[in-house]
Enzyme design. Structure first.
Site, PDB file in Angstrom:
ATOM      1  CE1 TYR A  64     -12.541  50.417 -47.166  1.00 39.86           C
ATOM      2  CE2 TYR A  64     -13.954  51.143 -49.024  1.00 39.86           C
ATOM      3  CZ  TYR A  64     -13.680  51.172 -47.738  1.00 39.86           C
ATOM      4  OH  TYR A  64     -14.140  52.143 -47.078  1.00 39.86           O
ATOM      5  CG  HIS A 117      -8.855  52.868 -42.896  1.00 38.67           C
ATOM      6  ND1 HIS A 117      -9.894  52.730 -42.228  1.00 38.67           N
ATOM      7  CD2 HIS A 117      -7.867  52.694 -41.910  1.00 38.67           C
ATOM      8  CE1 HIS A 117     -10.044  52.625 -41.001  1.00 38.67           C
ATOM      9  NE2 HIS A 117      -8.723  52.603 -40.739  1.00 38.67           N
ATOM     10  CE  LYS A 145     -10.905  56.873 -47.060  1.00 36.07           C
ATOM     11  NZ  LYS A 145     -10.119  56.631 -45.626  1.00 36.07           N
TER      12      LYS A 145
END
Length: 409
Positions: free
Chosen positions: A308, A316, A363
């Site tokens: 993060y 997120h 991601k």
């Protein structure tokens, strides 16, 4: 309709801004240690600054935790220390919570809500409420679409005219949208009695709840706090005395050695090895923490770590890390008592599955290769202190899923 949508957007923007400002205030410090500088430095302070003398004070919280061998973690039972570690760097997680130790707040909210029908929701309760409202919105929209389609079909068969399935004749929207739909709220039942008496009852009942939650730190997190920042003391669960750095260094490595005893083994490891799981995991954790990332466990997305920028409450995770140990000498792997994950070549189906899972949640997958020094090149005596970390190296490979329909440009 546009004015209503604009008003709704403005209200949601104001709520998001207030929430963002509150998070910036609570989580202003990235680490437990705070460097306190004088707000209005005097001429005397400036003169000392010209001489190279700093008057900055280092505020160290000196938190305490208890080593638990069964879970390979350190428990912080003092909630004051637990909130310091969570709010200043997002270290650890509540053992009864998803992330932030909020079990006590949830119990208090549930009790107040049962009595008064109103409460201040925690982050986990906000997420559960949002998901419930989203589920209800989809059901309401599906019902509205089915009713509008049936009405349009009946009008066409009986009168031969085509009507809109989105807007009514007066311009009102038939099918709710995400910006105009509002969840149905049950009216609050007024409470009877004097406010002072109710407030005293609330305080008495809130105090009656015993907080049984603790903050659980992984071994890499605990070692980072005590070795790099010197803001954590680890206690022996048997005696209650603080462990020395050498004892912690030995017990954290011995925690990965199978043993029927749940008491910490403070003796030096019988076989010092560079491929000890604690050392390999800590090398990756320290690497990203030292670069300013907030590192959290990534088991939810089938990876080792999540990175993060500031913390889970702000955004997120952007990157998903898979730690891949690489032996400098293949003979060390054959003689190793540890069975590290991802040391053998993995299949393309496994990589594709892992990449797809993380691509779906936006991601970027990173394979972090940690090179384990060869025992023939580096003596095992180096493992007597954390100085051995200088012999590890890390290489990163970014894996991105190729989508032909989206990557033509």
């Amino acid at each position: 309709m546009s004015m209503i949508q604009s008003s709704n957007r403005q209200k949601s923007s104001q709520k998001a801004s207030a929430r963002r400002n509150e998070n910036n205030r609570i989580y202003a410090n990235p680490l437990p240690i705070i460097f306190d500088e004088p707000e209005q430095p005097s001429s005397w302070h400036r003169a000392l600054g010209l001489l190279g003398i700093s008057l900055t004070q280092v505020l160290n919280p000196h938190c305490e935790g208890i080593l638990d061998i069964a879970t390979r973690s350190v428990w912080v039972t003092d909630m004051k220390h637990a909130m310091i570690l969570w709010q200043r760097g997002f270290f650890g997680k509540g053992d009864l919570s998803r992330s932030e130790p909020s079990w006590l707040a949830r119990q208090i909210n549930a009790r107040r809500q049962s009595r008064a029908g109103r409460s201040c929701l925690t982050s986990e309760e906000v997420t559960a409420k949002r998901r419930s409202e989203r589920r209800q919105f989809k059901l309401d929209r599906a019902r509205a679409m089915a009713a509008a389609a049936a009405e349009a079909e009946a009008a066409f068969e009986e009168e031969g005219r085509v009507i809109s399935t989105v807007y009514a004749e007066d311009g009102t929207r038939i099918i709710p949208s995400a910006t105009t739909w509002k969840p149905s709220q049950s009216p609050e039942t007024p409470r009877q009695g004097a406010p002072d008496v109710e407030r005293e009852e609330d305080e008495d009942e809130d105090m009656a709840i015993e907080n049984v939650e603790h903050l659980q730190l992984t071994l890499p997190e605990a070692f980072f706090l005590l070795w790099n920042l010197d803001c954590l003391s680890v206690m022996n669960p048997d005696t209650g005395d603080p462990l020395t750095l050498s004892q912690i260094w030995c017990s954290f490595q011995n925690a990965h050695v199978p043993s029927p005893c749940l008491s910490p083994n403070l003796d030096p490891p019988e076989h010092r090895r560079f491929d000890n799981p604690f050392l390999v995991n800590y090398v990756a954790y320290h690497h990203y923490r030292s670069l300013g990332w907030v590192v959290k466990n990534g088991i939810k997305f089938c990876v080792d770590y999540l990175l993060y920028k500031r913390g889970p409450v702000f955004s997120h995770a952007e990157f998903a890390i898979v730690v891949c140990p690489v032996y400098e000498d293949p003979a060390d792997r054959d003689s190793s008592p540890f069975r590290l994950q991802n040391t053998s070549p993995f299949s393309w189906s496994w990589l594709s599955t892992l990449n797809r899972v993380n691509a779906q949640v936006q991601k970027t997958l990173i394979l972090s290769y940690v090179t384990i020094p060869a025992r023939s090149r580096v003596s095992d005596d180096v493992l007597a202190s954390p100085a051995c970390f200088t012999h590890y190296t890390i290489r990163e490979v970014v894996v991105r899923r190729f989508i032909p329909a989206r990557m033509r440009d």
